[in-house]
Design an enzyme around this catalytic site. Structure first.
Site, PDB file in Angstrom:
ATOM      1  N   TYR A   1     -12.295   0.953  11.273  1.00 24.69           N
ATOM      2  CA  TYR A   1     -11.950   0.748   9.862  1.00 24.69           C
ATOM      3  C   TYR A   1     -13.215   0.450   9.056  1.00 24.69           C
ATOM      4  CZ  TYR A   1      -9.475  -0.720   5.681  1.00 24.69           C
ATOM      5  OH  TYR A   1      -9.018  -0.817   4.387  1.00 24.69           O
TER       6      TYR A   1
ATOM      7  N   SER B   1      -6.873   5.222   5.786  1.00 23.40           N
ATOM      8  CA  SER B   1      -7.265   4.671   4.483  1.00 23.40           C
ATOM      9  C   SER B   1      -8.791   4.615   4.407  1.00 23.40           C
ATOM     10  CB  SER B   1      -6.618   3.299   4.286  1.00 23.40           C
ATOM     11  OG  SER B   1      -6.657   2.905   2.948  1.00 23.40           O
TER      12      SER B   1
ATOM     13  N   HIS C   1       1.784   4.931   1.762  1.00 24.84           N
ATOM     14  CA  HIS C   1       0.533   4.672   2.458  1.00 24.84           C
ATOM     15  C   HIS C   1       0.758   4.287   3.919  1.00 24.84           C
ATOM     16  CE1 HIS C   1      -3.752   4.270   2.266  1.00 24.84           C
ATOM     17  NE2 HIS C   1      -3.742   3.022   2.675  1.00 24.84           N
TER      18      HIS C   1
ATOM     19  N   ASP D   1       2.208   8.444  -1.665  1.00 23.30           N
ATOM     20  CA  ASP D   1       1.171   7.430  -1.453  1.00 23.30           C
ATOM     21  C   ASP D   1       0.564   7.037  -2.795  1.00 23.30           C
ATOM     22  OD1 ASP D   1      -0.904   5.807  -0.689  1.00 23.30           O
ATOM     23  OD2 ASP D   1      -1.625   7.107   0.913  1.00 23.30           O
TER      24      ASP D   1
END
Length: 691
Positions: A459, A539, A657, A623
Site C-alpha cells: 500500500y 486504491s 470502492h 466508486d
C-alpha cells in the site's frame, strides 16, 4: 511471457485534449471517459468486461477456485462485544451471509437479539451498514446505510428494545460517525448539506457538523460548527464520556494532523484548544477539565499528554507516557489504565500504564499478529479484544484488567488446518539502504527453488499500517502452492510519522523503490522468479502496482491494480480526491510537486510496445472514492500501447470502492483475480474440496 495471439481490444477513440502544466503540454486523449453517464463509456465498459470474462473463461480451475473459496469463507465471525448500560452489542456472520448481523443481549449470558440485519435491506445485497453508535444506556442506536458502495450515507435511529425505527432520517452525511448527547435527545454528525449536484465526479468541500434532534425533520437540523474560511478541512465530532463537552477535530484532507475545538454543551461556549495542524491530537478521555491525548507533537512516534482546560497554556501540558522506539498506534482508558497499542515492526505490542503514566504491565499476545479493540469506559474492570494473523481469523478474548489475565471468549471453527502454514518476517534493504519489513506466509516445508507462485501485496501511503490480518483468500492462495508476501512500505504508518513522510509528495518514489526491493529479495532468496511473481494493491496500492509495473516490467509476471489512482495530474478534481494533496502534493498548484508526480503517474508513463507484465485493472461503476475514469483511461492507454502481454480491465457494477460489497460479488471478484493469476503465471496446482 507473451501470449501468441494479440487480444481484440474494444475500440476507444481519442480526442485532441492537451493541458498545460507550468509550461509543459500534457495530452489527455481519453478525457471523454470522465463522463461516466455517456452511452459511449457504457458501451466501452460492457465490451471490456466481455473481453476479460472471455479471457478468464479459458481457465478451467475457476469454478474450483470459487467452490473452495466459499468453503473457506464459511466460518462464524464475531466482533468483540461492547457494553452500553447493561447491554452488550456485537456483530455475527454465520459464514456465508452477505453482511454481518448486529446483535444485542442483556449481560454476557443473555439471549442474543437481532438489532440490525443488513441482509434484509436489498435483494442484491448492495445496501450495507456503514456505521452505528448506541446511546450510553443502550436504548437507541443510530445507524448509517450506504448504497452500492457509495461514501454517501443515510442515518436512521432504532429502538433497541422494540427493534423498530423511529421516524428520523438524516441524509447527505459523509465521512461521519454519530455522537449522542447524554440525554439521548439527539446526535451530532458530519456532512456537506444537500448537494446541488450528485454525480460521482462532483468534488465535496466545506465539511460541517450538524445536530439532529430526535423527532424533528432534517430541515431543522442545527449547524453546530463549520469552517467557511477553509474548504479543505474535514470535521469529526465526539461527545466526551461524561457528556459535558463536544470535541471537534479538524484535519486537512487525509493528513493525520489536526486542530481541536471544544464546545461546552452546558453553556454552548466554544474553546479553541489546538489551533495549528502541526501534529496529531487524538482524544482519549477526560476527567473533569483534564483531557488526555495521544499526540505526535515533538514525538513523531507518539506519546500521551494531559491538558487541563483550567490552565491550557502549552508549557503546562504534562507528558504521561513518553515516546518510545515503537510507534504508539491507539490508546484507550479502561479500569483507570491506559491501554497503549504499539506497532513493533508492524506487529501488535500492548502496554498498560496507570493514570499517572507509570507502567502497569505488558499484555502477552499469542503469536505474530494484530490485536484490536480494548474499548470500554474508565470505570470498567474488563475489556474485550480480537487477535488475528495471516492464517488465523479473529479470536475474541476477554481481558480481566484487575489480574491482566486473558481468556478466549469466542473462537471460530475452520475448514482448514492453520498449523499447515507458517509466517515469518524478514527485513529488506531498499535502494537507499532503508530497512523495509516484509511478512512471508506459505505452507510449511516449502522448497526455496524459485518456482513458487508469489503474490506481493503493498500500500505505502496515507499513514496506513499493513499489519498481519486474516483473509480466506490468503489461505486459498497458499493451498494453490503460493507464497503471500506483505510489505510495510514508506508512506505508511509502520514506523511512525517520519516513515509516513518518507513516502509523501516529492519522496513518493521511495515507496516504489521499497516495493521493488521486496520483489528483488523474493527472487534472490529463492522464493520465486520473475515469471512467477505477481503484485497486487488497491486504491493508493493500485497506484503503487501500476507505477512499479511500468518502472520495472522485467521484474514481474503479473500485476493486479485495484481501484487505483492512475491519473496523478487530475486526481484532485474528482469527489474527495482533493483531500489526497496532503500525501501526493498539488500537481496543478506547485511546480516542484508537478515535476515529481509526472515522473511516476501511471497514465503518463506508458510506452508503446513494451512487454509490461500481464495486467488486470479493476474498478467499480459506483466508486465515488477513486473516480472510475482513473482505471478507464489507464486501461485504454495500456491497450493502445500495443505491448505483447494482455492488459485487461474488470468493472464491477453496483459497487463502490470496496466497502459493503456483498459476499457473492466478493467471491466472483476474487475467483476472477486468482483465475487471472493462474493463467498469467502459468500455475499448476490441485485443490482439495470438502465433500
Amino acid at each position: 511471457m507473451a501470449e501468441s495471439t494479440p487480444l481484440p481490444y474494444p475500440q476507444a477513440r481519442t480526442v485532441d485534449q492537451t493541458d498545460i502544466y507550468f509550461g509543459t503540454p500534457i495530452a489527455d486523449p481519453y478525457r471523454w471517459m470522465e463522463d461516466l453517464d455517456a452511452p459511449e463509456v457504457a458501451a466501452w465498459v460492457k465490451a471490456e468486461n466481455a473481453l476479460t470474462q472471455g479471457w478468464l473463461s479459458e481457465v478451467s480451475e475457476r469454478n474450483a477456485l470459487r467452490t473452495r473459496l466459499m468453503e473457506l469463507i464459511n466460518y462464524e465471525r464475531f466482533t468483540a462485544p461492547s457494553r452500553r448500560g447493561t447491554r452488550f452489542f456485537y456483530t455475527h456472520n454465520t459464514g456465508l451471509q452477505n453482511h454481518p448481523v448486529v446483535f444485542w443481549q442483556e449481560g454476557l449470558d443473555g439471549e442474543p437479539q437481532v438489532l440490525i440485519d443488513p441482509n434484509t435491506l436489498s435483494a442484491d445485497g448492495t445496501v450495507a451498514l456503514s456505521g452505528r453508535r448506541t446511546t450510553d444506556d443502550g436504548s437507541l442506536t443510530a445507524y448509517s446505510l450506504a448504497e452500492a458502495g457509495s461514501d454517501w450515507i443515510t442515518w436512521r435511529v432504532r429502538d433497541v428494545t422494540t427493534g423498530q425505527d423511529l421516524p428520523d432520517v438524516v441524509a447527505w452525511s459523509k465521512f461521519s460517525s454519530a455522537a449522542w448527547v447524554k440525554d439521548n435527545s439527539g446526535f451530532f454528525y458530519s456532512g456537506y448539506g444537500e448537494p446541488t449536484e450528485t454525480t460521482l465526479k462532483t468534488a465535496n468541500y466545506f465539511h460541517k457538523v450538524f445536530f439532529h434532534a430526535l423527532g424533528t425533520p432534517q430541515t431543522e437540523d442545527v449547524l453546530v460548527f463549520d469552517r467557511p474560511d477553509d474548504k479543505e478541512l474535514n470535521l469529526h465530532a465526539e461527545v466526551t464520556d461524561d457528556g459535558r463537552y463536544l470535541l471537534i477535530a479538524q484535519s486537512r484532507g487525509t493528513s493525520p494532523n489536526n486542530q481541536i475545538t471544544l464546545m461546552d454543551l452546558a453553556t454552548k461556549e466554544v474553546h479553541p484548544l489546538i489551533t495549528t495542524e502541526e501534529a496529531v491530537f487524538d482524544p482519549i478521555d477526560n476527567v473533569g477539565t483534564v483531557f488526555f491525548f495521544r499526540t505526535t507533537l515533538d514525538a513523531p512516534k507518539g506519546k500521551v499528554i494531559a491538558i487541563d482546560l483550567a490552565d491550557p497554556a502549552r508549557e503546562r501540558w504534562q507528558t504521561l507516557i513518553a515516546e518510545t522506539e515503537n510507534p504508539l498506534d491507539t490508546v484507550s482508558l479502561v479500569n483507570h489504565l491506559f491501554i497503549a497499542q504499539y506497532l513493533a515492526d508492524a506487529q501488535s505490542h500492548v502496554e498498560l500504564h496507570r493514570m499517572d503514566g507509570t507502567h502497569a504491565g505488558t499484555l502477552a499476545l499469542p503469536a505474530i499478529g494484530t490485536a484490536g479493540g480494548f474499548g470500554g469506559e474508565r470505570t470498567d474492570t474488563e475489556t474485550f479484544y480480537t487477535f488475528t494473523n495471516f492464517n488465523t481469523p479473529a479470536t475474541v478474548y476477554r481481558l480481566d484488567l484487575t489480574t491482566l489475565g486473558s481468556r478466549i471468549y469466542r473462537q471460530p471453527k475452520l475448514a482448514y488446518d492453520p498449523a499447515a502454514f507458517a509466517t515469518s518476517q524478514v527485513f529488506v534493504e531498499s535502494k537507499d539502504g532503508t530497512r523495509v519489513p516484509l511478512f512471508l506466509t506459505h505452507r510449511k516445508g516449502m522448497a526455496l527453488d524459485g518456482t513458487n507462485p508469489t503474490l506481493l501485496y503493498g500500500y505505502g501511503g496515507f499513514n496506513v499500517t499493513l499489519q498481519p490480518a486474516f483473509s480466506p483468500t490468503y489461505v486459498l492462495w497458499m493451498e494453490m502452492g503460493g507464497v503471500y508476501a506483505q510489505a510495510g512500505l514508506r508512506g505508511g504508518g509502520e514506523y511512525g510519522e517520519a516513515w509516513h513522510e518518507g513516502g509523501m509528495k516529492a519522496k513518493k518514489q521511495n515507496v516504489f523503490d521499497d516495493f521493488i526491493a521486496c520483489a528483488e529479495y523474493l527472487i534472490a532468496s529463492g522464493y520465486t522468479s520473475s515469471p512467477k511473481l505477481a503484485i497486487q494493491g488497491g486504491s493508493n496500492g493500485g497506484l503503487l502496482v501500476a507505477a512499479c509495473a511500468l518502472q520495472r516490467p522485467d521484474l514481474f509476471g503479473a500485476a493486479i491494480a485495484q481501484v487505483g489512482v492512475m491519473d496523478m495530474l487530475r486526481f484532485d478534481r474528482f469527489t474527495i480526491g482533493w483531500a489526497w494533496k496532503a500525501d501526493y502534493g498539488s500537481p496543478s498548484e506547485n511546480e516542484d510537486e508537478f515535476r515529481a508526480i509526472v515522473k511516476y503517474s501511471p497514465l503518463h508513463n506508458v510506452n508503446a510496445g513494451v512487454a509490461y507484465p500481464t495486467m488486470l485493472i479493476t474498478t467499480a461503476d459506483h466508486d465515488d472514492r477513486v473516480f472510475p475514469a482513473h482505471s478507464f483511461k489507464f486501461a485504454a492507454t495500456m491497450q493502445a500501447a500495443g505491448g505483447p502481454n494482455p492488459a485487461l480491465i474488470r468493472v464491477e457494477v453496483r459497487a463502490g470502492h470496496g466497502a459493503g460489497m456483498p459476499l457473492g460479488k466478493r467471491v466472483e471478484m476474487i475467483a476472477d483475480e486468482y483465475a487471472f493469476l493462474v493463467r498469467a503465471l502459468r500455475m499448476e496446482f490441485r485443490l482439495e474440496t470438502r465433500a
